[in-house]
Design a protein around this motif. Structure first.
Motif, short mmCIF file in Angstrom:
data_model
loop_
_atom_site.label_atom_id
_atom_site.label_comp_id
_atom_site.label_asym_id
_atom_site.label_seq_id
_atom_site.Cartn_x
_atom_site.Cartn_y
_atom_site.Cartn_z
N VAL A 13 0.96 -1.20 -0.04
CA VAL A 13 -0.23 0.00 -0.02
C VAL A 13 0.64 1.19 -0.06
N ALA A 14 2.03 1.29 0.74
CA ALA A 14 2.76 2.37 0.87
C ALA A 14 3.42 2.70 -0.58
N ALA A 15 3.90 1.58 -1.34
CA ALA A 15 4.68 1.80 -2.55
C ALA A 15 3.62 2.23 -3.58
N GLU A 16 2.24 1.92 -3.61
CA GLU A 16 1.09 2.54 -4.18
C GLU A 16 0.92 3.96 -3.88
N LEU A 17 0.85 4.06 -2.79
CA LEU A 17 0.87 5.82 -2.28
C LEU A 17 1.87 6.54 -2.85
N ALA A 18 2.86 6.02 -2.86
CA ALA A 18 4.07 6.99 -2.93
C ALA A 18 4.68 6.77 -4.55
N GLY A 19 3.83 5.86 -5.35
CA GLY A 19 4.20 5.77 -6.78
C GLY A 19 5.32 5.07 -6.96
N MET A 20 5.91 4.04 -6.20
CA MET A 20 6.88 3.36 -6.34
C MET A 20 6.82 1.86 -6.17
N HIS A 21 7.55 1.20 -6.81
CA HIS A 21 7.63 -0.36 -6.56
C HIS A 21 8.16 -0.78 -5.05
N PRO A 22 7.47 -1.63 -4.64
CA PRO A 22 7.92 -2.12 -2.98
C PRO A 22 9.36 -2.73 -3.06
N GLN A 23 9.81 -2.98 -4.13
CA GLN A 23 11.40 -3.28 -4.04
C GLN A 23 12.21 -2.04 -3.83
N THR A 24 11.80 -0.87 -4.25
CA THR A 24 12.32 0.46 -4.14
C THR A 24 12.33 0.66 -2.46
N LEU A 25 11.03 0.59 -2.11
CA LEU A 25 11.04 0.64 -0.59
C LEU A 25 11.93 0.08 0.19
N ARG A 26 12.01 -1.15 -0.04
CA ARG A 26 13.09 -2.09 0.68
C ARG A 26 14.50 -1.65 0.46
N GLN A 27 14.87 -1.00 -0.92
CA GLN A 27 16.08 -0.32 -1.02
C GLN A 27 16.32 0.65 -0.14
N ASP A 29 14.89 1.41 2.43
CA ASP A 29 14.92 1.02 4.02
C ASP A 29 16.42 0.58 4.53
N ARG A 30 17.01 -0.13 3.55
CA ARG A 30 18.31 -0.82 3.49
C ARG A 30 19.38 0.48 3.68
N LEU A 31 19.15 1.31 2.63
CA LEU A 31 20.06 2.55 2.65
C LEU A 31 19.95 3.59 3.87
N LEU A 33 17.15 5.82 4.12
CA LEU A 33 16.57 6.96 3.57
C LEU A 33 15.14 7.04 4.20
N VAL A 34 14.33 6.04 4.34
CA VAL A 34 13.03 6.08 4.81
C VAL A 34 13.22 4.81 5.86
N SER A 35 13.00 4.93 7.35
CA SER A 35 12.88 3.69 7.97
C SER A 35 11.57 3.45 8.73
N PRO A 36 10.89 2.76 7.99
CA PRO A 36 9.36 2.30 8.78
C PRO A 36 9.42 1.78 10.02
N SER A 37 8.43 1.63 10.47
CA SER A 37 8.20 0.65 12.02
C SER A 37 8.24 -0.62 11.26
N ARG A 38 8.27 -1.54 12.25
CA ARG A 38 8.18 -2.86 11.90
C ARG A 38 7.14 -3.69 12.84
N ALA A 39 6.39 -4.47 12.15
CA ALA A 39 5.35 -5.34 12.95
C ALA A 39 5.82 -6.32 13.58
N ARG A 40 5.22 -7.21 14.34
CA ARG A 40 5.53 -8.08 15.07
C ARG A 40 6.45 -9.31 14.32
N GLY A 41 5.69 -9.37 13.26
CA GLY A 41 6.45 -10.60 12.20
C GLY A 41 7.66 -9.96 11.52
N ARG A 42 8.01 -8.70 11.75
CA ARG A 42 8.91 -7.76 11.34
C ARG A 42 8.67 -7.19 9.91
N GLY A 43 7.37 -7.34 9.36
CA GLY A 43 6.92 -6.66 8.31
C GLY A 43 7.15 -5.15 8.47
N ARG A 44 7.28 -4.39 7.37
CA ARG A 44 7.43 -3.14 7.44
C ARG A 44 5.89 -2.49 7.66
#
Length: 140
Positions: A13-27, A29-31, A33-44
């Motif tokens: 949903v975040a990727a769609e709202l931002a107009g990006m691919h989910p893999q870009t959001l993961r990248q 996060d790794r860099l 640039l944007v550090s989302p919270s984590r759910a219990r299962g470690r999902g962003r």
């Protein structure tokens, strides 16, 4: 109503709202640039503020031609400016408190009690018998 920092959106949903691919959001996060919270299962989980920051990263990259390292530096500096602005506000509040306290004198009554009172006035309870024992240094 939710706060800007409330983690609401899964990565798709975040990727769609931002107009990006989910893999870009993961990248991003790794860099760092944007550090989302984590759910219990470690999902962003992305907040509205995270979405806005993702859009800003995209704008800086696509419109201004800034590389990812430059974007990280810009975001770090913006965060530093915000933190310094908050520190200035905290110090201004502290200064105002010190100034307010500096307008008081301390008096001791016949019973040995110490009372803070505004400058130019003696304590009400012992108007005629109070003794001033300290005044703030006004030379500062």
């Amino acid at each position: 109503m939710y706060q800007d920092d409330s983690p609401l959106f899964v990565i798709s949903v975040a990727a769609e709202l931002a107009g990006m691919h989910p893999q870009t959001l993961r990248q991003y996060d790794r860099l760092g640039l944007v550090s989302p919270s984590r759910a219990r299962g470690r999902g962003r989980r992305y907040s509205a503020r995270d979405i806005a920051q993702l859009r800003e990263v995209q704008r800086l990259s696509q419109e201004d031609g800034v590389n990812l390292a430059g974007i990280k530096r810009i975001l770090d500096l913006e965060n530093q400016v915000l933190a310094l602005g908050q520190r200035v506000e905290d110090l201004e509040t502290e200064i105002a408190l010190v100034r307010q306290q500096a307008r008081r004198i301390f008096a001791a009554g016949m019973a040995g009690d110490i009372v803070a009172t505004p400058m130019g006035r003696r304590p009400e309870s012992q108007r005629s018998t109070a003794l001033v024992v300290w005044r703030p240094d006004r030379s500062r």
